[in-house]
Design a protein around this motif. Structure first.
Motif, PDB file in Angstrom:
ATOM      1  N   VAL A  38       0.866  -1.175   0.000  1.00  0.00           N
ATOM      2  CA  VAL A  38       0.000   0.000   0.000  1.00  0.00           C
ATOM      3  C   VAL A  38       0.900   1.222   0.000  1.00  0.00           C
ATOM      4  CG1 VAL A  38      -1.841   1.251   1.171  1.00  0.00           C
ATOM      5  CG2 VAL A  38      -1.793  -1.249   1.254  1.00  0.00           C
ATOM      6  N   CYS A  39       0.779   2.034  -1.028  1.00  0.00           N
ATOM      7  CA  CYS A  39       1.550   3.266  -1.162  1.00  0.00           C
ATOM      8  C   CYS A  39       0.621   4.439  -0.879  1.00  0.00           C
ATOM      9  CB  CYS A  39       2.071   3.418  -2.584  1.00  0.00           C
ATOM     10  SG  CYS A  39       3.082   2.066  -3.162  1.00  0.00           S
ATOM     11  N   ALA A  40       1.165   5.475  -0.275  1.00  0.00           N
ATOM     12  CA  ALA A  40       0.356   6.665  -0.001  1.00  0.00           C
ATOM     13  C   ALA A  40       1.241   7.897  -0.010  1.00  0.00           C
ATOM     14  CB  ALA A  40      -0.343   6.537   1.353  1.00  0.00           C
ATOM     15  N   THR A  41       0.623   9.027  -0.239  1.00  0.00           N
ATOM     16  CA  THR A  41       1.282  10.312  -0.073  1.00  0.00           C
ATOM     17  C   THR A  41       0.447  11.122   0.902  1.00  0.00           C
ATOM     18  OG1 THR A  41       0.102  11.339  -1.923  1.00  0.00           O
ATOM     19  CG2 THR A  41       2.252  10.335  -2.409  1.00  0.00           C
TER      20      THR A  41
ATOM     21  N   THR B  47       3.882  -9.366  -6.801  1.00  0.00           N
ATOM     22  CA  THR B  47       4.183 -10.430  -7.764  1.00  0.00           C
ATOM     23  C   THR B  47       5.596 -10.883  -7.434  1.00  0.00           C
ATOM     24  OG1 THR B  47       4.860  -8.772  -9.410  1.00  0.00           O
ATOM     25  CG2 THR B  47       2.573  -9.533  -9.498  1.00  0.00           C
ATOM     26  N   THR B  48       6.524 -10.724  -8.366  1.00  0.00           N
ATOM     27  CA  THR B  48       7.921 -11.016  -8.040  1.00  0.00           C
ATOM     28  C   THR B  48       8.495  -9.814  -7.297  1.00  0.00           C
ATOM     29  OG1 THR B  48       8.862 -10.045 -10.047  1.00  0.00           O
ATOM     30  CG2 THR B  48       8.154 -12.365 -10.171  1.00  0.00           C
ATOM     31  N   PRO B  49       9.567 -10.015  -6.511  1.00  0.00           N
ATOM     32  CA  PRO B  49      10.168  -8.864  -5.829  1.00  0.00           C
ATOM     33  C   PRO B  49      10.572  -7.749  -6.806  1.00  0.00           C
ATOM     34  CG  PRO B  49      10.995 -10.881  -4.870  1.00  0.00           C
ATOM     35  CD  PRO B  49      10.197 -11.271  -6.086  1.00  0.00           C
ATOM     36  N   GLN B  50      11.189  -8.108  -7.912  1.00  0.00           N
ATOM     37  CA  GLN B  50      11.641  -7.107  -8.881  1.00  0.00           C
ATOM     38  C   GLN B  50      10.459  -6.316  -9.450  1.00  0.00           C
ATOM     39  OE1 GLN B  50      14.943  -6.532  -9.487  1.00  0.00           O
ATOM     40  NE2 GLN B  50      14.342  -4.753 -10.679  1.00  0.00           N
ATOM     41  N   GLU B  51       9.410  -7.005  -9.884  1.00  0.00           N
ATOM     42  CA  GLU B  51       8.236  -6.326 -10.454  1.00  0.00           C
ATOM     43  C   GLU B  51       7.542  -5.448  -9.419  1.00  0.00           C
ATOM     44  OE1 GLU B  51       6.820  -9.625 -13.785  1.00  0.00           O
ATOM     45  OE2 GLU B  51       5.874  -9.598 -11.817  1.00  0.00           O
ATOM     46  N   THR B  52       7.428  -5.950  -8.216  1.00  0.00           N
ATOM     47  CA  THR B  52       6.727  -5.208  -7.169  1.00  0.00           C
ATOM     48  C   THR B  52       7.488  -3.948  -6.790  1.00  0.00           C
ATOM     49  OG1 THR B  52       5.796  -7.276  -6.342  1.00  0.00           O
ATOM     50  CG2 THR B  52       5.707  -5.377  -4.866  1.00  0.00           C
ATOM     51  N   VAL B  53       8.796  -4.063  -6.585  1.00  0.00           N
ATOM     52  CA  VAL B  53       9.610  -2.889  -6.229  1.00  0.00           C
ATOM     53  C   VAL B  53       9.582  -1.869  -7.360  1.00  0.00           C
ATOM     54  CG1 VAL B  53      11.960  -2.094  -5.748  1.00  0.00           C
ATOM     55  CG2 VAL B  53      11.054  -4.085  -4.562  1.00  0.00           C
ATOM     56  N   GLU B  54       9.663  -2.331  -8.597  1.00  0.00           N
ATOM     57  CA  GLU B  54       9.606  -1.403  -9.734  1.00  0.00           C
ATOM     58  C   GLU B  54       8.266  -0.672  -9.777  1.00  0.00           C
ATOM     59  OE1 GLU B  54      10.622  -3.605 -13.256  1.00  0.00           O
ATOM     60  OE2 GLU B  54      12.713  -3.831 -12.625  1.00  0.00           O
ATOM     61  N   ALA B  55       7.160  -1.387  -9.512  1.00  0.00           N
ATOM     62  CA  ALA B  55       5.838  -0.755  -9.517  1.00  0.00           C
ATOM     63  C   ALA B  55       5.712   0.275  -8.397  1.00  0.00           C
ATOM     64  CB  ALA B  55       4.749  -1.817  -9.396  1.00  0.00           C
TER      65      ALA B  55
ATOM     66  N   ASN C 203       8.243   1.878  -6.884  1.00  0.00           N
ATOM     67  CA  ASN C 203       9.126   3.001  -7.226  1.00  0.00           C
ATOM     68  C   ASN C 203       8.487   3.911  -8.263  1.00  0.00           C
ATOM     69  OD1 ASN C 203      11.098   2.142  -5.470  1.00  0.00           O
ATOM     70  ND2 ASN C 203      12.353   1.191  -7.037  1.00  0.00           N
ATOM     71  N   ALA C 204       7.863   3.311  -9.279  1.00  0.00           N
ATOM     72  CA  ALA C 204       7.227   4.109 -10.332  1.00  0.00           C
ATOM     73  C   ALA C 204       6.075   4.931  -9.765  1.00  0.00           C
ATOM     74  CB  ALA C 204       6.737   3.198 -11.453  1.00  0.00           C
ATOM     75  N   TRP C 205       5.253   4.330  -8.900  1.00  0.00           N
ATOM     76  CA  TRP C 205       4.128   5.062  -8.322  1.00  0.00           C
ATOM     77  C   TRP C 205       4.622   6.240  -7.488  1.00  0.00           C
ATOM     78  CZ3 TRP C 205       1.880   6.663  -3.780  1.00  0.00           C
ATOM     79  CH2 TRP C 205       0.542   7.060  -3.852  1.00  0.00           C
ATOM     80  N   LEU C 206       5.598   5.994  -6.622  1.00  0.00           N
ATOM     81  CA  LEU C 206       6.123   7.063  -5.777  1.00  0.00           C
ATOM     82  C   LEU C 206       6.822   8.137  -6.602  1.00  0.00           C
ATOM     83  CD1 LEU C 206       7.442   4.949  -2.776  1.00  0.00           C
ATOM     84  CD2 LEU C 206       5.460   6.479  -2.768  1.00  0.00           C
ATOM     85  N   ALA C 207       7.604   7.741  -7.610  1.00  0.00           N
ATOM     86  CA  ALA C 207       8.318   8.714  -8.446  1.00  0.00           C
ATOM     87  C   ALA C 207       7.331   9.602  -9.197  1.00  0.00           C
ATOM     88  CB  ALA C 207       9.237   7.988  -9.420  1.00  0.00           C
TER      89      ALA C 207
ATOM     90  N   ILE D 182       7.988  11.712  -5.116  1.00  0.00           N
ATOM     91  CA  ILE D 182       8.602  11.214  -3.888  1.00  0.00           C
ATOM     92  C   ILE D 182       9.912  10.516  -4.240  1.00  0.00           C
ATOM     93  CG2 ILE D 182       8.362   9.612  -1.934  1.00  0.00           C
ATOM     94  CD1 ILE D 182       6.382  11.892  -1.755  1.00  0.00           C
ATOM     95  N   ALA D 183      10.954  10.844  -3.527  1.00  0.00           N
ATOM     96  CA  ALA D 183      12.243  10.184  -3.679  1.00  0.00           C
ATOM     97  C   ALA D 183      12.575   9.520  -2.352  1.00  0.00           C
ATOM     98  CB  ALA D 183      13.316  11.195  -4.051  1.00  0.00           C
ATOM     99  N   ALA D 184      13.524   8.617  -2.365  1.00  0.00           N
ATOM    100  CA  ALA D 184      13.893   7.907  -1.145  1.00  0.00           C
ATOM    101  C   ALA D 184      15.362   8.125  -0.842  1.00  0.00           C
ATOM    102  CB  ALA D 184      13.615   6.416  -1.288  1.00  0.00           C
ATOM    103  N   PHE D 185      15.683   8.073   0.434  1.00  0.00           N
ATOM    104  CA  PHE D 185      17.079   8.082   0.808  1.00  0.00           C
ATOM    105  C   PHE D 185      17.514   6.625   0.851  1.00  0.00           C
ATOM    106  CE2 PHE D 185      14.676   7.742   4.689  1.00  0.00           C
ATOM    107  CZ  PHE D 185      15.345   6.777   5.407  1.00  0.00           C
ATOM    108  N   GLY D 186      18.752   6.362   0.538  1.00  0.00           N
ATOM    109  CA  GLY D 186      19.248   4.986   0.590  1.00  0.00           C
ATOM    110  C   GLY D 186      18.776   4.172  -0.595  1.00  0.00           C
TER     111      GLY D 186
END
Length: 83
Positions: free
Chosen positions: A18-21, A37-45, A47-51, A55-59
Motif C-alpha cells: 500500500v503506497c500513499a502520499t 508479484t515477483t520482488p523485482q516487479e513489485t519494487v519497480e511498480a 518506485n514508479a508510483w512514488l516517483a 517522492i524520492a527515497a534516501f538509501g
C-alpha cells in the motif's frame, strides 16, 4: 502559510503493498494498492508510483538480490518482532 512537505508512505505486506502520499499531520492525499508479484516487479511498480508523485527515497530502493544491493548480509531481511 508555508507549503507542507510531501511525504511518501509504504506498507509492505505479503499479498500487497500500500503506497500513499500525505503530510506529517496525518493528511492522506493519495493511496494505492499494488498486488505483490515477483520482488523485482513489485519494487519497480512501487518506485514508479512514488516517483510519479514526486517522492524520492534516501538509501537503496532495490529488491533483495538485485545486482546493486548493498554488500551487507542482513540487507533485505526483517528482524523478528518481539512477542
Amino acid at each position: 502559510m508555508a507549503e507542507q512537505q510531501l511525504i511518501g508512505a509504504l506498507e509492505a505486506g505479503g499479498s500487497k503493498m500500500v503506497c500513499a502520499t500525505g503530510h506529517a499531520d496525518g493528511t492522506v492525499l493519495e493511496r494505492e494498492q499494488i498486488v505483490t508479484t515477483t520482488p523485482q516487479e513489485t519494487v519497480e511498480a512501487v518506485n514508479a508510483w512514488l516517483a510519479d508523485k514526486g517522492i524520492a527515497a534516501f538509501g537503496s530502493k532495490c529488491a533483495k538480490g538485485a545486482p546493486h544491493r548493498p554488500a551487507i548480509p542482513s540487507y533485505g531481511i526483517t528482524p523478528p518482532r518481539p512477542v
